[in-house]
Motif scaffolding. Structure first.
Motif, PDB file in Angstrom:
ATOM      1  N   GLY A   1       0.823  -1.277  -0.019  1.00 16.57           N
ATOM      2  CA  GLY A   1       0.163   0.039  -0.005  1.00 16.57           C
ATOM      3  C   GLY A   1       0.814   1.199  -0.126  1.00 16.57           C
ATOM      4  N   ALA A   2       2.033   1.000  -0.109  1.00 18.55           N
ATOM      5  CA  ALA A   2       2.916   2.375  -0.323  1.00 18.55           C
ATOM      6  C   ALA A   2       3.783   2.404  -1.343  1.00 18.55           C
ATOM      7  CB  ALA A   2       3.885   2.259   0.995  1.00 18.55           C
ATOM      8  N   GLY A   3       3.245   2.007  -2.570  1.00 16.30           N
ATOM      9  CA  GLY A   3       4.249   2.139  -3.879  1.00 16.30           C
ATOM     10  C   GLY A   3       4.749   1.041  -4.428  1.00 16.30           C
ATOM     11  N   GLY A   4       4.643  -0.317  -3.383  1.00 12.86           N
ATOM     12  CA  GLY A   4       5.267  -1.559  -3.834  1.00 12.86           C
ATOM     13  C   GLY A   4       4.769  -2.127  -5.341  1.00 12.86           C
ATOM     14  N   THR A   5       3.663  -1.920  -5.678  1.00  8.92           N
ATOM     15  CA  THR A   5       3.170  -2.281  -6.712  1.00  8.92           C
ATOM     16  C   THR A   5       3.439  -1.428  -8.049  1.00  8.92           C
ATOM     17  OG1 THR A   5       1.062  -1.066  -6.855  1.00  8.92           O
ATOM     18  CG2 THR A   5       1.032  -3.392  -5.623  1.00  8.92           C
ATOM     19  N   GLN A   6       4.042  -0.294  -7.845  1.00  7.10           N
ATOM     20  CA  GLN A   6       4.344   0.501  -9.040  1.00  7.10           C
ATOM     21  C   GLN A   6       5.993   0.934  -9.048  1.00  7.10           C
ATOM     22  OE1 GLN A   6       1.873   1.718 -11.033  1.00  7.10           O
ATOM     23  NE2 GLN A   6       0.925   0.269  -9.350  1.00  7.10           N
ATOM     24  N   ARG A   7       6.672   0.901  -7.776  1.00  9.40           N
ATOM     25  CA  ARG A   7       8.077   0.700  -8.063  1.00  9.40           C
ATOM     26  C   ARG A   7       8.672  -0.526  -8.475  1.00  9.40           C
ATOM     27  NH1 ARG A   7       6.583   4.179  -3.703  1.00  9.40           N
ATOM     28  NH2 ARG A   7       6.846   6.483  -4.178  1.00  9.40           N
ATOM     29  N   VAL A   8       8.226  -1.652  -7.978  1.00  9.01           N
ATOM     30  CA  VAL A   8       8.818  -2.632  -8.335  1.00  9.01           C
ATOM     31  C   VAL A   8       8.852  -3.275  -9.524  1.00  9.01           C
ATOM     32  CG1 VAL A   8       8.616  -5.502  -7.842  1.00  9.01           C
ATOM     33  CG2 VAL A   8       8.737  -3.727  -6.090  1.00  9.01           C
ATOM     34  N   PRO A   9       7.588  -2.706 -10.429  1.00  6.41           N
ATOM     35  CA  PRO A   9       7.452  -3.134 -12.034  1.00  6.41           C
ATOM     36  C   PRO A   9       8.384  -2.223 -12.693  1.00  6.41           C
ATOM     37  CG  PRO A   9       5.436  -2.406 -10.985  1.00  6.41           C
ATOM     38  CD  PRO A   9       6.277  -2.768  -9.916  1.00  6.41           C
ATOM     39  N   ARG A  10       8.811  -1.106 -12.150  1.00  3.30           N
ATOM     40  CA  ARG A  10       9.633   0.093 -12.762  1.00  3.30           C
ATOM     41  C   ARG A  10      11.088  -0.546 -12.660  1.00  3.30           C
ATOM     42  NH1 ARG A  10       5.050   2.659 -12.175  1.00  3.30           N
ATOM     43  NH2 ARG A  10       4.948   4.247 -13.498  1.00  3.30           N
ATOM     44  N   ARG A  11      11.459  -1.767 -11.883  1.00  4.42           N
ATOM     45  CA  ARG A  11      12.727  -2.370 -11.802  1.00  4.42           C
ATOM     46  C   ARG A  11      12.840  -3.753 -12.587  1.00  4.42           C
ATOM     47  NH1 ARG A  11      17.299  -0.022  -8.798  1.00  4.42           N
ATOM     48  NH2 ARG A  11      17.058   2.457  -9.217  1.00  4.42           N
ATOM     49  N   VAL A  12      11.790  -4.338 -12.388  1.00  4.14           N
ATOM     50  CA  VAL A  12      11.845  -5.764 -12.741  1.00  4.14           C
ATOM     51  C   VAL A  12      10.962  -6.207 -13.953  1.00  4.14           C
ATOM     52  CG1 VAL A  12      12.433  -6.488 -10.554  1.00  4.14           C
ATOM     53  CG2 VAL A  12      10.125  -6.804 -11.044  1.00  4.14           C
ATOM     54  N   GLY A  13       9.989  -5.128 -14.256  1.00  2.00           N
ATOM     55  CA  GLY A  13       8.999  -5.446 -15.488  1.00  2.00           C
ATOM     56  C   GLY A  13       7.804  -6.024 -14.788  1.00  2.00           C
ATOM     57  N   VAL A  14       6.562  -5.927 -15.353  1.00  2.00           N
ATOM     58  CA  VAL A  14       5.216  -6.457 -14.922  1.00  2.00           C
ATOM     59  C   VAL A  14       5.163  -7.826 -14.763  1.00  2.00           C
ATOM     60  CG1 VAL A  14       2.976  -6.399 -15.504  1.00  2.00           C
ATOM     61  CG2 VAL A  14       4.074  -4.277 -15.946  1.00  2.00           C
ATOM     62  N   ALA A  15       5.790  -8.804 -15.481  1.00  2.51           N
ATOM     63  CA  ALA A  15       5.519 -10.212 -15.455  1.00  2.51           C
ATOM     64  C   ALA A  15       6.270 -10.788 -13.961  1.00  2.51           C
ATOM     65  CB  ALA A  15       6.118 -10.968 -16.552  1.00  2.51           C
ATOM     66  N   ARG A  16       7.487  -9.940 -13.978  1.00  3.02           N
ATOM     67  CA  ARG A  16       8.296 -10.566 -12.551  1.00  3.02           C
ATOM     68  C   ARG A  16       7.820 -10.008 -11.405  1.00  3.02           C
ATOM     69  NH1 ARG A  16      10.063 -12.861  -9.309  1.00  3.02           N
ATOM     70  NH2 ARG A  16      12.341 -13.576  -8.720  1.00  3.02           N
ATOM     71  N   ALA A  17       7.037  -8.647 -11.506  1.00  8.33           N
ATOM     72  CA  ALA A  17       6.472  -8.348 -10.500  1.00  8.33           C
ATOM     73  C   ALA A  17       5.157  -8.931 -10.008  1.00  8.33           C
ATOM     74  CB  ALA A  17       6.078  -6.657 -10.648  1.00  8.33           C
ATOM     75  N   ILE A  18       4.414  -9.430 -11.096  1.00  7.68           N
ATOM     76  CA  ILE A  18       3.329 -10.098 -10.557  1.00  7.68           C
ATOM     77  C   ILE A  18       3.768 -11.367  -9.824  1.00  7.68           C
ATOM     78  CG2 ILE A  18       1.368 -11.436 -11.476  1.00  7.68           C
ATOM     79  CD1 ILE A  18       1.179  -9.456 -13.566  1.00  7.68           C
TER      80      ILE A  18
END
Length: 689
Positions: A141-158
């Protein structure tokens, strides 16, 4: 010259000045959880960094053994006081002076989101990072779903976020979740890194989401939903991560926070937090056994079958020396082969290095010589579930084990005291009820007998932790906690067969509730003869007025022992379970109804679920009142960890508390009527505390 120390107003955060770098220290033991006081202190420290002349950069670090292992979950069931974590992270990003996170131990949940909000992350080797929120029924709830994909990509973030994956520092560096890793002095390395960034901001929020193959994203989505059983938090996490491709980051962050706030107040999130705290409480020794454990490095395991081999693997993985004892060379060879095949498959799948597998196997001593027992600090018996057999084995253990060695029986339901009395030292005997497969299942019931010494119980608990198991202390009673409750549950399901349901109806209804498998599918999988032997052992002491369902007995008499014989409640053509029971089983069930004088009727899913759950709850109340379970929450841990009770329902005790005592009492009246005159009712009030 010593650095000048500035103590912040909030004692959970303090600051030290190292020349032109402000070191901000989170000091909220034991895990530096991101409580309200921590958030207030961080906000004040960032203001100090921004406004104090001469400062060029900041370093954020945790005191003690960890950075920040998550937010304070105790706050999640009530309104969150300001500032909330996104406000703190926004202040870090808005600060004109760069902030570097110095990570060690663990940076999890809100702790990792805080680190992702900094301008860089330097980690000590061995640090783990991750976002485990979905496992608690919420999303980051503090940006993890937005900052992680900016580093690893959407598939790996999921994949990472929906599974709650914990990523070690080496892998995190490869994924760019951290920017540097060091093997010593992470504070010094972070200070140097912060100075190198002076005058520059490096915010992840300003980065583009890397391009991903749409097929890879869809594959990740489907895998996550399937593994997460389409639970609300998994669905919401997938949607939030996908939004990183579709929305401006501020809009996506705002949406993420709204969903987080909704989910944290959901019934599922309350249940998952209940289980989280219950598991941690179960690991604590009670005052009665609060003492130091005996040292254990060498473990002897008697019996190299499936269970014994699994226990041996667990012990080897924990770095223990293992003596594997069998009665003949053929049985010993089969056990040794099981262990070798396990490590071979782990290496082949890339889950274990060859050197680690070789090290583990080098600490294994297979033998048929009982004299080896003298070297063991702990002896675990894992032979056939028969009292006479186990007593015979314990007489030999008593003769060969060194003085002071702990002697444990891996029994599912037998009397630990009757086994201990065979020895000359019952104070050294306890039960260790492992669950199969022992190297996979987390639950370990630690059974305290009438004469078991306190330090022996403590040793059992410490062993469980070393094996990465979830221990629960239980008193010595038939079936302990888990099998006693499961037996009541299974019996109620058998009553419902006589009343009019078919096995596939009962199984489907309970799977729809969330049980990992239905009771009759489980019985076929484990083997009907196991329950049959248990019933035969109880026959002499069974209450003649008890409602006894003989359906399983008749199946066993016909050689239908379950999956291993190809027929049980179900048939198994080509090894796959049939969708419905066959005419033989239905004939046996219908005859049981006739013999009982019951006119069969339709039972719907709601009734099946209610009766099964009430049977568990009633037995839980009896166990607690008898002192077999020390804490009501221990019962929930056992049933979730060992018996497939859905984690998102919290456990049978949590479920009971959600019904309310008055409604529960009324429902129990109905259950008592359905069971007949031999129903022994528990005091439900003991579960409500």
């Amino acid at each position: 010259m010593k650095p000048k120390v500035h103590t912040a107003v909030h004692t959970a955060v303090r600051t030290e000045r190292d020349g032109d770098v402000l070191v901000i220290i989170i000091d909220n033991p034991p895990i530096n959880a991101g409580s309200l006081e921590v958030r207030r202190g961080l906000l004040q420290a960032i203001d100090m960094l921004q406004t104090t002349p001469g400062l060029q950069a900041g370093v954020l670090i945790g005191s003690g053994n960890t950075f920040m292992a998550g937010s304070d979950l105790r706050e999640f069931g009530k309104p969150l006081g300001p500032p909330e974590l996104p406000t703190v992270i926004a202040a870090i990003e808005a600060c004109s002076r760069p902030v570097v996170a110095a990570l060690h131990g663990a940076a999890l949940g809100g702790g990792f989101e805080l680190a992702l909000g900094c301008d860089a992350r330097v980690a000590m080797l061995g640090t783990v990072v991750g976002l485990p929120e979905v496992g608690l029924g919420i999303i980051p709830g503090a940006g993890g779903t937005q900052r992680v994909p900016r580093r690893v990509g959407v598939a790996r973030a999921i994949q990472m976020i929906c599974s709650g994956e914990r990523i070690p520092s080496g892998k995190a560096l490869e994924l760019r979740l951290i920017d540097a890793a060091v093997d010593t002095d992470v504070r010094g390395a972070a200070i140097a890194h912060a100075r190198s960034l002076a005058g520059r901001k490096c915010r992840i929020r300003d980065e583009e989401v890397p391009e991903d193959n749409p097929a890879a994203i869809e594959s990740a989505v489907q895998s996550a939903l399937r593994a997460g059983k389409h639970r609300p938090a998994v669905v919401a996490a997938v949607e939030a991560i996908r939004a990183s491709l579709q929305l401006p980051i501020d809009d996506a962050l705002a949406d993420e926070r709204v969903v987080f706030q909704q989910l944290r107040q959901s019934a599922e999130a309350f249940a998952l937090r209940h289980q989280f705290f219950a598991e941690r409480e179960a690991m604590k020794l009670t005052q009665a056994v609060m003492t130091a454990p005996r040292p254990v490095q060498s473990v002897a395991i008697i019996g190299a079958g499936t269970m014994g081999s699994g226990i041996a693997i667990s012990a080897l993985d924990a770095g223990l020396d293992v003596i594997l004892l069998e009665q003949d060379e053929a049985a010993l060879r089969r056990g040794r082969e099981r262990i070798g095949e396990h490590y071979g498959s782990r290496v082949a799948s890339g889950k274990l290095k060859v050197s680690a597998a070789q090290d583990n196997e080098s600490r294994l001593t297979p033998s048929t010589d009982w004299a080896h027992l003298r070297r063991a600090d702990l002896v675990i018996e894992a032979v056939f579930e028969d009292m006479a057999v186990k007593q015979s084995v314990f007489a030999k253990i008593d003769a060969h084990a060194r003085p002071g060695a702990v002697m444990a029986t891996n029994t599912s339901y037998l009397d630990v005291d009757a086994i201990a009395r065979i020895t000359s030292r019952p104070q050294d005997v306890l039960g260790l009820h492992f669950f199969s497969p022992a190297h996979v299942m987390k639950l370990l019931e630690v059974v305290r007998g009438a004469e078991t010494a306190a330090d022996v119980v403590a040793t059992g608990m410490e062993l469980a932790k070393r094996l990465h198991k979830q221990p629960v202390v239980t008193g010595n009673a038939f079936g302990f906690i888990g099998n006693r409750i499961y037996n009541a549950y299974r019996k109620q399901c058998e009553f419902m067969l006589e009343d009019g349901a078919w096995p596939e109806q009962v199984d489907a209804a309970l799977q729809a509730f969330g049980m990992a498998m239905g009771p009759f599918a489980v019985a076929d999988l484990s083997g009907l003869d196991i329950a049959w032997r248990m019933r035969q052992a109880q026959a002499a002491t069974r209450n003649p007025n008890e409602r006894y369902v003989a359906i399983l007995d008749h199946l066993c008499e016909q050689g239908r022992l379950g999956r291993k014989t190809g027929t049980g409640y179900y048939t198994y053509p080509d090894g796959k379970r049939s969708a419905a029971t066959d005419e033989t089983v239905r004939g046996i069930i219908e005859q049981a109804s006739v013999d009982r004088g019951i006119e069969r009727r339709l039972l719907n899913n709601a009734e099946i679920q209610r009766r099964a759950l009430l049977a568990m709850v009633n037995e839980a109340a009896r166990l607690l009142a008898e002192g077999v379970a020390g804490r009501a929450t221990d019962i929930d841990v056992v049933m979730v960890q060992g018996y497939g009770f859905p984690r998102w329902e919290g456990g049978p005790v949590f479920w009971a508390r959600q019904q309310g005592l008055a409604a529960l009492q009324a429902a129990m009246d109905e259950l008592a009527h359905a069971n007949g005159g031999d129903f022994v009712r528990g005091d439900l009030a003991v579960l409500m505390a």
